[in-house]
Write a protein that holds these residues in place. Structure first.
Motif, PDB file in Angstrom:
ATOM      1  N   ALA A 122       0.972  -1.144   0.202  1.00 33.49           N
ATOM      2  CA  ALA A 122       0.005  -0.326   0.144  1.00 33.49           C
ATOM      3  C   ALA A 122       0.935   1.323   0.143  1.00 33.49           C
ATOM      4  O   ALA A 122       1.918   1.645   0.465  1.00 33.49           O
ATOM      5  N   ASN A 123       1.342   2.385  -0.619  1.00 36.49           N
ATOM      6  CA  ASN A 123       1.018   3.529  -0.319  1.00 36.49           C
ATOM      7  C   ASN A 123       0.087   4.426  -0.380  1.00 36.49           C
ATOM      8  O   ASN A 123      -0.188   5.296  -1.365  1.00 36.49           O
ATOM      9  N   PRO A 124      -0.172   4.171   1.279  1.00 34.00           N
ATOM     10  CA  PRO A 124      -1.270   5.310   1.184  1.00 34.00           C
ATOM     11  C   PRO A 124      -0.739   7.233   1.844  1.00 34.00           C
ATOM     12  O   PRO A 124      -1.573   7.553   2.175  1.00 34.00           O
ATOM     13  N   GLY A 125       0.537   8.124   1.621  1.00 32.78           N
ATOM     14  CA  GLY A 125       0.318   9.080   1.652  1.00 32.78           C
ATOM     15  C   GLY A 125       1.355   9.291   2.949  1.00 32.78           C
ATOM     16  O   GLY A 125       0.689   8.136   4.357  1.00 32.78           O
TER      17      GLY A 125
ATOM     18  N   LYS B 269      -7.719  -4.986   2.146  1.00 33.88           N
ATOM     19  CA  LYS B 269      -7.420  -3.473   1.499  1.00 33.88           C
ATOM     20  C   LYS B 269      -6.976  -2.445   1.961  1.00 33.88           C
ATOM     21  O   LYS B 269      -6.451  -1.735   1.608  1.00 33.88           O
ATOM     22  N   ALA B 270      -7.215  -2.666   3.291  1.00 34.92           N
ATOM     23  CA  ALA B 270      -6.346  -1.105   4.220  1.00 34.92           C
ATOM     24  C   ALA B 270      -5.223  -1.361   4.355  1.00 34.92           C
ATOM     25  O   ALA B 270      -4.364  -2.320   4.031  1.00 34.92           O
ATOM     26  N   PRO B 271      -4.472  -0.498   4.441  1.00 36.93           N
ATOM     27  CA  PRO B 271      -3.174  -0.126   4.179  1.00 36.93           C
ATOM     28  C   PRO B 271      -2.198  -0.482   5.467  1.00 36.93           C
ATOM     29  O   PRO B 271      -1.128  -0.644   5.577  1.00 36.93           O
TER      30      PRO B 271
ATOM     31  N   PHE C 278      -1.631   8.583   6.482  1.00 37.55           N
ATOM     32  CA  PHE C 278      -1.882   7.773   7.461  1.00 37.55           C
ATOM     33  C   PHE C 278      -0.487   7.057   7.948  1.00 37.55           C
ATOM     34  O   PHE C 278      -0.415   7.008   9.444  1.00 37.55           O
TER      35      PHE C 278
ATOM     36  N   ARG D 242       0.666  -3.708   5.596  1.00 36.58           N
ATOM     37  CA  ARG D 242       0.387  -3.072   4.060  1.00 36.58           C
ATOM     38  C   ARG D 242       1.563  -2.439   3.662  1.00 36.58           C
ATOM     39  O   ARG D 242       1.578  -2.039   2.224  1.00 36.58           O
ATOM     40  N   SER D 243       1.986  -1.702   4.580  1.00 36.51           N
ATOM     41  CA  SER D 243       2.249  -0.119   4.090  1.00 36.51           C
ATOM     42  C   SER D 243       4.047  -0.398   4.359  1.00 36.51           C
ATOM     43  O   SER D 243       4.700  -0.871   5.516  1.00 36.51           O
TER      44      SER D 243
END
Length: 219
Positions: free
Chosen positions: A32-35, A85-87, A38, A90-91
């Motif tokens: 994930a690449n939530p920015g 699905k959530a970051p 997050f 997964r980050s």
């Protein structure tokens, strides 16, 4: 243990196990690449966890804190997502992969012959007398064992057993290192080991475990 396709090695697990992606119906979780928002949120929540177990402001402030927490819940409820699905979790660029469940440690070495993470524990992890709660260390080691398994290109596995030996008190607010590796393999079995040390190399705890490859259909 969870499968993260974003973390790889020079090995190819499909060569070991052609059904690698299908055991237990494990989905292929991408990174994930939530920015930065997050990352700030997770860091703030970790600080809030510390304060939740250490602050003593009195009933009036607790009431206000509860109201603000409820507002945050209402803000996020509409965006609840399915697993994977959530970051969170997964980050890989964030401590603890962005999961509040995991201790906020950072991977500093990731190779087929071993994994290393650095980090520290905080007030949230205290069991008593400024020492890390004994139940937190198995969580750290279990997370480590999953990382070791992936780094060694082992097929999707679950923890069969985990044994921890506590050698010394693990302190909070102190830089620590955990290192681990696959000790040996026997078919579906991978025997793994790891140790937790302080900045001077003093052994605080060590663990041994067994990771067993899932068969098709196993959850």
């Amino acid at each position: 243990m969870t499968h993260y396709s974003s973390i790889g090695s020079d090995g190819n697990p499909d060569e070991v196990d052609p059904e690698y992606e299908h055991h237990g119906g494990f989905p292929e979780y991408g990174p994930a690449n939530p920015g930065p928002g997050f990352g700030r949120f997770v860091a703030t929540m970790r600080r809030l966890q510390d304060l939740a177990v250490s602050a003593d402001p009195g009933d009036i402030v607790w009431d206000e804190a509860a109201e603000r927490a409820a507002e945050l819940v209402e803000l996020l409820v509409p965006f609840a997502a399915e697993e994977g699905k959530a970051p969170a979790g997964r980050s890989p660029g964030l401590p603890g992969m962005g999961s509040l469940l995991l201790p906020p440690w950072t991977v500093t070495r990731y190779a087929p012959d071993g994994v290393e993470m650095t980090g520290s524990f905080s007030r949230f992890h205290v069991g008593g007398n400024s020492a890390v709660h004994g139940g937190v260390l198995p969580l750290l080691f279990d997370h480590m064992f999953g990382m070791i398994s992936h780094a060694a290109a082992r097929p999707i596995s679950r923890t069969a057993f985990l044994h921890v030996d506590y050698r010394k008190i693990t302190p909070i607010d102190t830089p620590l290192v955990v290192r681990g590796r696959v000790a040996r393999t026997e078919g579906r079995k991978a025997f793994v080991s790891a140790e937790l040390v302080d900045g001077e190399g003093m052994l605080l705890a060590e663990a041994n475990g067994l990771m067993v490859r899932l068969l098709p259909g196993q959850p």
